[in-house]
Write a protein that holds these residues in place. Structure first.
Motif, PDB file in Angstrom:
ATOM      1  N   HIS A 197       0.878  -1.171   0.000  1.00 19.40           N
ATOM      2  CA  HIS A 197       0.000   0.000   0.000  1.00 19.40           C
ATOM      3  C   HIS A 197       0.916   1.220   0.000  1.00 19.40           C
ATOM      4  O   HIS A 197       1.414   1.648   1.028  1.00 19.40           O
ATOM      5  CB  HIS A 197      -0.993   0.022   1.165  1.00 19.40           C
ATOM      6  N   ASP A 198       1.129   1.741  -1.195  1.00 15.88           N
ATOM      7  CA  ASP A 198       2.131   2.775  -1.403  1.00 15.88           C
ATOM      8  C   ASP A 198       1.762   4.097  -0.739  1.00 15.88           C
ATOM      9  O   ASP A 198       2.580   5.023  -0.692  1.00 15.88           O
ATOM     10  CB  ASP A 198       2.338   2.993  -2.909  1.00 15.88           C
ATOM     11  N   ARG A 199       0.553   4.197  -0.200  1.00 16.30           N
ATOM     12  CA  ARG A 199       0.121   5.434   0.448  1.00 16.30           C
ATOM     13  C   ARG A 199       0.255   5.382   1.966  1.00 16.30           C
ATOM     14  O   ARG A 199      -0.062   6.344   2.647  1.00 16.30           O
ATOM     15  CB  ARG A 199      -1.346   5.734   0.080  1.00 16.30           C
ATOM     16  N   ARG A 200       0.710   4.239   2.504  1.00 17.85           N
ATOM     17  CA  ARG A 200       0.815   4.088   3.961  1.00 17.85           C
ATOM     18  C   ARG A 200       2.030   3.241   4.312  1.00 17.85           C
ATOM     19  O   ARG A 200       2.305   2.247   3.657  1.00 17.85           O
ATOM     20  CB  ARG A 200      -0.425   3.389   4.528  1.00 17.85           C
ATOM     21  N   ASN A 262      -4.336   7.169   3.113  1.00 16.80           N
ATOM     22  CA  ASN A 262      -5.721   6.696   3.115  1.00 16.80           C
ATOM     23  C   ASN A 262      -6.071   5.975   4.405  1.00 16.80           C
ATOM     24  O   ASN A 262      -5.277   5.203   4.932  1.00 16.80           O
ATOM     25  CB  ASN A 262      -5.973   5.781   1.914  1.00 16.80           C
ATOM     26  N   TYR A 263      -7.277   6.215   4.876  1.00 16.91           N
ATOM     27  CA  TYR A 263      -7.740   5.667   6.150  1.00 16.91           C
ATOM     28  C   TYR A 263      -8.659   4.488   5.870  1.00 16.91           C
ATOM     29  O   TYR A 263      -9.833   4.497   6.198  1.00 16.91           O
ATOM     30  CB  TYR A 263      -8.461   6.772   6.915  1.00 16.91           C
ATOM     31  N   SER A 264      -8.114   3.462   5.223  1.00 18.43           N
ATOM     32  CA  SER A 264      -8.924   2.316   4.851  1.00 18.43           C
ATOM     33  C   SER A 264      -8.068   1.065   4.877  1.00 18.43           C
ATOM     34  O   SER A 264      -7.013   0.995   4.233  1.00 18.43           O
ATOM     35  CB  SER A 264      -9.524   2.499   3.446  1.00 18.43           C
ATOM     36  N   PHE A 265      -8.522   0.061   5.594  1.00 18.43           N
ATOM     37  CA  PHE A 265      -7.822  -1.218   5.670  1.00 18.43           C
ATOM     38  C   PHE A 265      -7.739  -1.881   4.297  1.00 18.43           C
ATOM     39  O   PHE A 265      -6.813  -2.633   4.009  1.00 18.43           O
ATOM     40  CB  PHE A 265      -8.557  -2.127   6.652  1.00 18.43           C
ATOM     41  N   LYS A 266      -8.688  -1.584   3.413  1.00 16.10           N
ATOM     42  CA  LYS A 266      -8.755  -2.238   2.109  1.00 16.10           C
ATOM     43  C   LYS A 266      -7.846  -1.589   1.069  1.00 16.10           C
ATOM     44  O   LYS A 266      -7.760  -2.077  -0.073  1.00 16.10           O
ATOM     45  CB  LYS A 266     -10.197  -2.244   1.600  1.00 16.10           C
ATOM     46  N   ASP A 267      -7.181  -0.511   1.427  1.00 17.90           N
ATOM     47  CA  ASP A 267      -6.288   0.171   0.486  1.00 17.90           C
ATOM     48  C   ASP A 267      -4.985  -0.617   0.367  1.00 17.90           C
ATOM     49  O   ASP A 267      -4.015  -0.369   1.081  1.00 17.90           O
ATOM     50  CB  ASP A 267      -6.018   1.599   0.961  1.00 17.90           C
ATOM     51  N   GLN A 268      -4.975  -1.595  -0.528  1.00 17.63           N
ATOM     52  CA  GLN A 268      -3.798  -2.446  -0.697  1.00 17.63           C
ATOM     53  C   GLN A 268      -3.831  -3.093  -2.072  1.00 17.63           C
ATOM     54  O   GLN A 268      -4.891  -3.260  -2.681  1.00 17.63           O
ATOM     55  CB  GLN A 268      -3.730  -3.520   0.389  1.00 17.63           C
ATOM     56  N   GLU A 269      -2.631  -3.429  -2.570  1.00 21.44           N
ATOM     57  CA  GLU A 269      -2.494  -4.117  -3.847  1.00 21.44           C
ATOM     58  C   GLU A 269      -1.830  -5.464  -3.583  1.00 21.44           C
ATOM     59  O   GLU A 269      -0.677  -5.506  -3.154  1.00 21.44           O
ATOM     60  CB  GLU A 269      -1.640  -3.311  -4.835  1.00 21.44           C
TER      61      GLU A 269
END
Length: 277
Positions: A197-200, A262-269
C-alpha cells in the motif's frame, strides 16, 4: 528517542544484513522502568514500548518533536501485550488495561503516564503515534470489541484472526490504524499472499514467542525481496514501497499499525505469487 530516516528501494536492495537490521529492525523496546521510542520518518510514526516495574513512566516530548508536550500535534494508540495489568493515566483519568486491551488517546492530551497495577507483575505496553490534525476522544476497547476477520486456511499454514481496533469502522482517529493478528494452532504464515500500500507505511511488533523461536520477516520490492530474522518483542519498520510478510518457526502473534494517506484497511495491492523474487 532514536531517529530512523526514510529509505528508497533503489538503495535498500544493496543493503547487507547488518544494514537491513539497523535500518528496519527495532530490537530493545522493552526495558525495565523505561519508555523507549523510535521516530520513523516514514509517515513520521513514533514506535515505542513501556515496561514499568517500580516506577510510573511519563510520556514526554523529546527534543525531536519540538513541542511543549508529546500529544500536542499527535495521537497515540497503546496496546497491552503481556504481564500484569497496565495503568495509563491521561490528564488524570485512569485506564486499566488487561492483555490485548487497547487505549486510543487523542491530540491535545497533555499528561500521559504508564505504570503497572502490580509491580510484581510488570506490564508491557506497546504504542504507536501518528501526526494528527483533529481531536478524537480517548477510548479504551478490548480485543473482543474489535472488528474481526478470519482469514487463511490450515492447509496453507496461514489460518489467522485479524482484530481491527483503531480503524475507519472502529475506534476513530485521524490517520492511525492499529490491530492485532492471532494464529490458529499449526499456522505460521502472516500476510501471504503479500501486498503493498504505497500510500501508507506499516510497523509490525512480533510477540508471544518462545525464547528460541524466530520469525523470518520478508520485506523489499516484490522482485527484490529481503528478510529479517526477528525475535520476541521486536518491531519492524515497513516502508510504503515494501511488502511485509513473515513465517515463524513456531507460534507467535503480531501488532500491526499504519499511518499515511488513506484511512482504509482495504487500500492495498496484492502481489501475485509468481511476481515474488
Amino acid at each position: 528517542m532514536e531517529i530512523r530516516h526514510s529509505t528508497n528501494p533503489a538503495d535498500a536492495k544493496h543493503y547487507d544484513t547488518a544494514r537491513l537490521r539497523k535500518q528496519y529492525l527495532i530490537e530493545n523496546l522493552f526495558q525495565a522502568d523505561q519508555i523507549n521510542m523510535v521516530y520513523a520518518h516514514d509517515d513520521r510514526l513514533v514506535i515505542g514500548g513501556a515496561n514499568p516495574v517500580g516506577k510510573k513512566l511519563t510520556l514526554e516530548a523529546a527534543d525531536v518533536l519540538k513541542t511543549e508536550y508529546f500529544l500536542e500535534r499527535r495521537e497515540i494508540g497503546f496496546i497491552h501485550i503481556g504481564g500484569g495489568e497496565a495503568v495509563i493515566e491521561t490528564d488524570g483519568e485512569r485506564h486499566t488495561l488487561g492483555k490485548l486491551d487497547t487505549l486510543y488517546v487523542g491530540k491535545g492530551t497533555r499528561s500521559v503516564t504508564v505504570s503497572s497495577a502490580n509491580p510484581s507483575e510488570p506490564a508491557k505496553v506497546y504504542f504507536t503515534s501518528a501526526l494528527a490534525h483533529a481531536t478524537y476522544p480517548t477510548r479504551k476497547v478490548s480485543v473482543q470489541e474489535a472488528t474481526t476477520l478470519n482469514l487463511g486456511a490450515l492447509e496453507s499454514s496461514n489460518e489467522r484472526t485479524i482484530h481491527q481496533i483503531i480503524h475507519e469502522n472502529g475506534v476513530q482517529s485521524c490517520q492511525l490504524m492499529l490491530g492485532v493478528t492471532l494464529f490458529k494452532p499449526g499456522s505460521v504464515w502472516n500476510t501471504m499472499p503479500a501486498h503493498l500500500h504505497d500510500r501508507r507505511m506499516e510497523a509490525y511488533l512480533y510477540f508471544d514467542m518462545n525464547a528460541d523461536a524466530r520469525v523470518f520477516h520478508f520485506m523489499g520490492e516484490p522482485n527484490e525481496t529481503r528478510h529479517l530474522v526477528v525475535s520476541n518483542e521486536q518491531a519492524v519498520i515497513s516502508p510504503s514501497w515494501s511488502i511485509h510478510s513473515g513465517a515463524g518457526t513456531s507460534s507467535y502473534a503480531f501488532v500491526w499499525a499504519m499511518a499515511g494517506e488513506n484511512y482504509s484497511f482495504k487500500d492495498q495491492e496484492f502481489i501475485a505469487m509468481d511476481a515474488l523474487k
